[in-house]
Design a protein around this motif. Structure first.
Motif, PDB file in Angstrom:
ATOM      1  N   UNK A  41      42.762  15.136  40.219  1.00 18.66           N
ATOM      2  CA  UNK A  41      42.004  13.885  40.266  1.00 18.66           C
ATOM      3  C   UNK A  41      40.512  14.132  40.559  1.00 18.66           C
ATOM      4  N   UNK A  42      40.190  15.091  41.389  1.00 25.55           N
ATOM      5  CA  UNK A  42      38.780  15.360  41.718  1.00 25.55           C
ATOM      6  C   UNK A  42      38.025  15.912  40.508  1.00 25.55           C
ATOM      7  N   UNK A  43      38.538  16.951  39.817  1.00 24.01           N
ATOM      8  CA  UNK A  43      37.811  17.411  38.623  1.00 24.01           C
ATOM      9  C   UNK A  43      37.726  16.345  37.530  1.00 24.01           C
ATOM     10  N   UNK A  44      38.758  15.526  37.390  1.00 26.15           N
ATOM     11  CA  UNK A  44      38.721  14.460  36.394  1.00 26.15           C
ATOM     12  C   UNK A  44      37.623  13.455  36.727  1.00 26.15           C
ATOM     13  N   UNK A  45      37.605  13.010  37.971  1.00 26.23           N
ATOM     14  CA  UNK A  45      36.584  12.040  38.389  1.00 26.23           C
ATOM     15  C   UNK A  45      35.183  12.641  38.263  1.00 26.23           C
ATOM     16  N   UNK A  46      35.028  13.887  38.679  1.00 21.91           N
ATOM     17  CA  UNK A  46      33.720  14.540  38.589  1.00 21.91           C
ATOM     18  C   UNK A  46      33.266  14.659  37.133  1.00 21.91           C
ATOM     19  N   UNK A  47      34.189  14.999  36.251  1.00 19.71           N
ATOM     20  CA  UNK A  47      33.844  15.109  34.833  1.00 19.71           C
ATOM     21  C   UNK A  47      33.427  13.776  34.232  1.00 19.71           C
ATOM     22  N   UNK A  48      34.148  12.707  34.591  1.00 20.00           N
ATOM     23  CA  UNK A  48      33.811  11.379  34.079  1.00 20.00           C
ATOM     24  C   UNK A  48      32.446  10.941  34.607  1.00 20.00           C
ATOM     25  N   UNK A  49      32.215  11.108  35.915  1.00 18.75           N
ATOM     26  CA  UNK A  49      30.940  10.715  36.516  1.00 18.75           C
ATOM     27  C   UNK A  49      29.791  11.502  35.888  1.00 18.75           C
ATOM     28  N   UNK A  51      29.688  12.925  32.913  1.00 18.35           N
ATOM     29  CA  UNK A  51      29.486  12.503  31.521  1.00 18.35           C
ATOM     30  C   UNK A  51      28.811  11.135  31.439  1.00 18.35           C
ATOM     31  N   UNK A  52      29.171  10.226  32.338  1.00 22.25           N
ATOM     32  CA  UNK A  52      28.576   8.881  32.315  1.00 22.25           C
ATOM     33  C   UNK A  52      27.118   8.927  32.764  1.00 22.25           C
ATOM     34  N   UNK A  53      26.854   9.647  33.847  1.00 25.18           N
ATOM     35  CA  UNK A  53      25.490   9.666  34.397  1.00 25.18           C
ATOM     36  C   UNK A  53      24.494  10.402  33.503  1.00 25.18           C
ATOM     37  N   UNK A  54      24.931  11.455  32.881  1.00 22.84           N
ATOM     38  CA  UNK A  54      23.998  12.229  32.047  1.00 22.84           C
ATOM     39  C   UNK A  54      23.931  11.715  30.620  1.00 22.84           C
ATOM     40  N   UNK A  55      24.920  10.942  30.205  1.00 28.50           N
ATOM     41  CA  UNK A  55      24.999  10.411  28.849  1.00 28.50           C
ATOM     42  C   UNK A  55      24.959  11.504  27.781  1.00 28.50           C
ATOM     43  N   UNK A  56      25.472  12.673  28.136  1.00 26.81           N
ATOM     44  CA  UNK A  56      25.584  13.781  27.195  1.00 26.81           C
ATOM     45  C   UNK A  56      27.009  13.746  26.633  1.00 26.81           C
ATOM     46  N   UNK A  57      27.115  13.548  25.344  1.00 23.88           N
ATOM     47  CA  UNK A  57      28.415  13.319  24.706  1.00 23.88           C
ATOM     48  C   UNK A  57      29.390  14.476  24.902  1.00 23.88           C
ATOM     49  N   UNK A  58      28.933  15.709  24.756  1.00 27.46           N
ATOM     50  CA  UNK A  58      29.854  16.841  24.833  1.00 27.46           C
ATOM     51  C   UNK A  58      30.445  17.010  26.227  1.00 27.46           C
ATOM     52  N   UNK A  59      29.840  16.417  27.264  1.00 26.52           N
ATOM     53  CA  UNK A  59      30.401  16.532  28.611  1.00 26.52           C
ATOM     54  C   UNK A  59      31.730  15.790  28.757  1.00 26.52           C
ATOM     55  N   UNK A  60      32.053  14.895  27.815  1.00 26.49           N
ATOM     56  CA  UNK A  60      33.355  14.239  27.844  1.00 26.49           C
ATOM     57  C   UNK A  60      34.482  15.237  27.579  1.00 26.49           C
TER      58      UNK A  60
END
Length: 170
Positions: A41-49, A51-60
């Motif tokens: 859950x922590x890596x998932x949440x960190x990855x989503x945050x 990707x959302x904050x940086x608005x870099x598509x490949x980070x999804x």
């Protein structure tokens, strides 16, 4: 306790003929899935945050990879738990595990130094415990997870008695 069904493969080193395998509790599946979910859950949440904050598509790709690992865990863990089993024979205890990488551990009763029963908070909540066999060998890995506490206590007492009898030469 019900007996583990015999595998459909030909007998081999992991399926000795005539061995009545005892299964572990299916609640072990729940315990392992809860632990995996808490870990992911922590890596998932960190990855989503991220990707959302940086608005870099490949980070999804990061949360997608974490989700893929989660799906893999959900598929593999129940099979791993069903593959776990133990069998008490006259002179030794057999413990088998593994789906892809299978192993069988044979522990002679006379080699056991002591038998441990352990249960963490999640295990206690789910009504399971683990039996660990300690021998003189530091590489011995005889652990039977996912047993109901009554069965773990019964197995501990029985193995200790058999170990003492073997040491006494009975």
């Amino acid at each position: 306790m019900t007996r583990m069904s015999e595998p459909s493969v030909a007998p081999g080193p992991f399926d000795p003929p005539g061995v009545p395998w005892q299964p572990v509790s299916p609640r072990l599946t729940t315990a392992r899935l809860v632990s995996a979910a808490l870990t992911l859950v922590v890596p998932l949440a960190a990855g989503v945050v991220l990707a959302v904050l940086t608005e870099v598509t490949w980070l999804w790709a990061l949360p997608a990879a974490v989700l893929a690992v989660g799906v893999w865990v959900v598929v593999v863990v129940p099979r791993q738990v069903r593959a776990l089993g133990y069998a008490e024979r006259d002179d030794d205890l057999l413990v088998r595990r593994g789906v892809l990488f299978r192993s069988i551990v044979v522990v002679p009763y006379g080699r056991m130094q002591f038998v441990d029963v352990q249960a963490g908070p999640l295990d206690r909540k789910l009504g399971i415990a683990k039996v660990q066999l300690h021998t003189a060998s530091p590489t011995s890995d005889a652990v039977i997870p996912g047993l109901p506490p009554e069965e773990a206590s019964r197995l501990r007492d029985r193995l200790a008695a058999r170990g003492e009898a073997q040491l006494a030469g009975l």
